[in-house]
Write a protein that holds these residues in place. Structure first.
Motif, short mmCIF file in Angstrom:
data_model
loop_
_atom_site.label_atom_id
_atom_site.label_comp_id
_atom_site.label_asym_id
_atom_site.label_seq_id
_atom_site.Cartn_x
_atom_site.Cartn_y
_atom_site.Cartn_z
N ARG A 42 49.15 -85.70 59.71
CA ARG A 42 48.19 -85.08 58.66
C ARG A 42 48.95 -83.78 58.23
O ARG A 42 49.20 -82.97 59.06
CB ARG A 42 46.88 -84.61 59.26
N HIS A 87 40.33 -72.99 71.25
CA HIS A 87 41.66 -73.56 71.38
C HIS A 87 42.11 -74.28 72.73
O HIS A 87 41.50 -74.06 73.67
CB HIS A 87 42.79 -72.07 71.27
N HIS A 88 43.05 -75.22 72.23
CA HIS A 88 43.22 -76.29 73.35
C HIS A 88 43.84 -75.71 74.63
O HIS A 88 43.54 -75.96 75.83
CB HIS A 88 44.02 -77.31 72.96
N LYS A 97 39.85 -80.18 59.20
CA LYS A 97 40.59 -79.17 60.28
C LYS A 97 40.97 -80.26 61.48
O LYS A 97 40.92 -79.67 62.61
CB LYS A 97 39.88 -78.14 60.68
N ARG A 98 41.14 -81.37 61.13
CA ARG A 98 41.78 -82.30 62.44
C ARG A 98 43.04 -82.17 62.47
O ARG A 98 43.74 -82.11 61.50
CB ARG A 98 41.20 -83.89 62.06
N GLU A 99 43.38 -82.55 63.63
CA GLU A 99 44.75 -82.42 63.81
C GLU A 99 45.17 -84.10 63.89
O GLU A 99 44.52 -84.77 63.76
CB GLU A 99 45.10 -81.99 65.35
N ASN A 100 46.66 -84.17 64.10
CA ASN A 100 47.24 -85.43 64.18
C ASN A 100 46.59 -86.35 65.28
O ASN A 100 46.38 -86.02 66.18
CB ASN A 100 48.75 -85.65 64.22
#
Length: 443
Positions: free
Chosen positions: A433, A223-224, A439-442
Motif C-alpha cells: 500500500r 502505536h504498535h 490509514k491501513r498498513e500492508n
C-alpha cells in the motif's frame, strides 16, 4: 455516562459462523441485527455517548453497522494488537474526565430484559458516584463450568472464583450467593485508573506512555510498538480481584454471552428433533436429534449438542492447516466494500469485488500477480501509473505485476466487477500500500 464498548475478540467457539475478520458480535443473527448493534441500542437509552475500543479491521465493521443505526457521533480508540481488557479499558479511561462515570460492556452479549438491565445499571451508577468499582453478577440458571463466579453477600464481594469443575459449580448453585461474572463494569474513569496504578502499576505506566504517544486523527490510534510492551491482563486479574472498592450488583436480566452454539441454540429456533441448524440452503436430517449443524459457503460444522465448546479445538487444528478458514469468510468486508473469492487454484484466483459509492481502494502494487478487471455494473475510475481512465459496464482493463494502480467509485451506485488474478502467487499478503484513505498498513 459514557458506554465503553469492547469490540475485540474473534469468537472462535462460534466458528465457522464467526471468523477473525467477521467475529460473532458483527454477525446478524437476531432479526437482521448483530449483537454489536443490540448493544448500541440497549445502552444508548442509558448513556449519552459510545466510546468504541476496537482493532483497525473491526473498526470498519463497527462503522458500517453504526451507520445502519444512524449512530454517527461516537468516539473510537484503535488498538493495533489486543492486550486483554485491562489495557483496553485503561486507554479509554485516560481519554476521559476522571469524574466521568463509564459503563464498560462487551459488544457480544445478549440481554433480553431491558427494564431489569436499566434498574441494575441505575443502581451501579449510584455506587460508582460514591467511588466504587461495580461489577454485575448474573443470577445463574444452571451449573455452568465455562464462567468465572463471584461470591457475594448482597452487594459486598466476598471473592472471585475461577471457572469451576462440575461438582464445584453445583455447590455454587446450591449456596445461592454465587453469580456468573458478566464482564460488565461501572465506575468513574479516575477511580479505575487510581486502582490500576496501585495494583497493576506496570500496566498503568505502559498504558499512560502509549496514550501520550498516540496519534489523533478523529480517533485515537495507539502505536504498535507502544501496545506491544503493555502487559496482557484482564480487568479482573489486574484490578477487580485486588481492590477494596469493589461492589457487585446481583442481576437477573436475561443475559447470555452467546459463547457457544449450545448457548446460541437456546436463543434461536430448533427443529422438532431439537436440532439447531443455520444454513443458507435447505438442510434435511433423518433419524438424528440434538445436533448442531452450521453451514457456510466454505465450511460445514456438525456437532452433538453439549459438545460445541470443543469448536475452539477444531479452530486450533485448522490454524495449523489452513489459517484462511479461521480468519475470513468467502466474502470479506473491507472499508471500501466487499470481495468474494469465487475460485482459488494454483496460478490464478477469481473474485467478485463490490466498491461502495464514494470509496476507493488503496494506491497499491503487487509483485507476483497480474490482474484483469471486468466491470459488471457501475463505472470504475482506474488509475495505473500516471494514467487515469473510466471503465464502464461490460468493459475490462489489465494491470501488470509491479504497476502502481487504484480503483475508485466516483458514481452513485456500487461498482460490481470480476477480478481475475494470474501469477505465481495470489495470496492476500502480496500487496504494497502506497497510499490509503483508511490509514491501513500492508497486509
Amino acid at each position: 455516562m459514557i458506554n465503553i464498548i469492547l469490540c475485540g475478540g474473534s469468537g472462535t467457539r462460534l466458528w465457522p459462523l464467526s471468523r477473525t475478520l467477521m467475529p460473532k458480535q458483527f454477525v446478524k443473527l437476531f432479526d437482521g441485527q448483530s449483537l454489536f448493534q443490540l448493544t448500541i441500542k440497549r445502552n444508548s437509552q442509558l448513556c449519552n455517548e459510545q466510546f468504541i475500543v476496537s482493532n483497525s479491521e473491526q473498526y470498519f465493521l463497527a462503522l458500517d453497522q453504526l451507520e445502519e443505526l444512524n449512530s454517527l457521533h461516537n468516539r473510537y480508540l484503535l488498538e493495533p494488537i489486543g492486550r486483554n481488557t485491562a489495557p483496553a479499558i485503561a486507554l479509554a479511561c485516560m481519554a476521559l474526565d476522571p469524574n466521568e462515570v463509564v459503563l464498560v460492556t462487551p459488544s457480544d452479549h445478549l440481554i433480553k430484559d431491558q427494564i431489569a438491565y436499566e434498574n441494575a445499571v441505575n443502581r451501579a451508577i449510584v455506587l460508582a458516584e460514591k467511588g466504587f468499582l461495580v461489577t454485575f453478577g448474573i443470577q445463574p440458571i444452571f451449573a455452568e463450568i465455562g464462567f468465572g463466579y463471584i461470591e457475594a453477600n448482597g452487594e459486598e464481594v466476598k471473592a472471585f472464583h475461577e471457572k469451576p469443575d462440575s461438582i464445584t459449580a453445583e455447590a455454587y448453585i446450591k449456596a445461592g450467593n454465587y453469580y456468573w461474572n458478566s464482564g460488565m463494569f461501572c465506575f468513574k474513569a479516575g477511580t479505575f485508573l487510581e486502582e490500576l496504578e496501585i495494583y497493576s502499576p506496570e500496566i498503568f505506566l505502559t498504558c499512560k506512555k502509549a496514550y501520550e504517544h498516540a496519534k489523533y486523527d478523529g480517533m485515537i490510534r495507539i502505536h504498535h510498538e507502544d501496545m506491544l510492551v503493555i502487559p496482557e491482563d484482564s480487568i479482573d486479574y489486574a484490578v477487580m480481584e485486588k481492590s477494596q472498592k469493589v461492589k457487585v450488583i446481583p442481576s437477573d436480566i436475561g443475559w447470555s454471552d452467546v459463547g457457544s452454539f449450545d448457548a446460541l441454540s437456546n436463543e434461536l429456533s430448533n427443529d422438532e428433533a431439537n436440532n439447531f441448524i443455520l444454513s443458507h440452503k435447505h438442510v434435511s436430517l433423518i433419524d438424528v436429534q440434538d445436533l448442531i449443524v452450521i453451514d457456510t459457503e466454505d465450511a460445514l460444522l456438525i456437532s452433538q449438542k453439549g459438545s460445541s465448546q470443543k469448536v475452539k479445538e477444531i479452530v486450533g487444528c485448522l490454524k495449523k492447516e489452513n489459517i484462511e478458514l479461521t480468519k475470513t469468510h468467502a466474502t470479506v468486508h473491507r472499508p471500501w466494500g466487499t470481495y468474494s473469492v469465487l475460485e482459488d487454484k494454483p496460478g490464478y484466483k477469481i473474485k467478485k469485488i463490490i466498491v461502495k459509492p464514494g470509496k476507493r481502494l488503496s494506491l497499491q502494487k503487487h509483485f507476483h500477480r497480474n490482474e484483469h478487471w471486468i466491470v459488471v455494473s457501475g463505472t470504475a475510475t482506474v488509475s495505473v501509473e500516471d494514467k487515469s481512465y473510466m471503465v464502464r459496464e461490460n468493459e475490462s482493463t489489465y494491470i501488470r505485476a509491479g504497476e502502481i494502480h487504484r480503483l475508485e467509485n466516483q458514481g452513485k451506485i456500487p461498482i460490481v466487477l470480476i477480478e481475475a488474478q494470474v501469477g505465481s502467487y495470489t495470496g492476500e499478503d502480496d500487496i504494497v500500500r502506497i497510499e490509503d484513505d483508511f490509514k491501513r498498513e500492508n497486509i
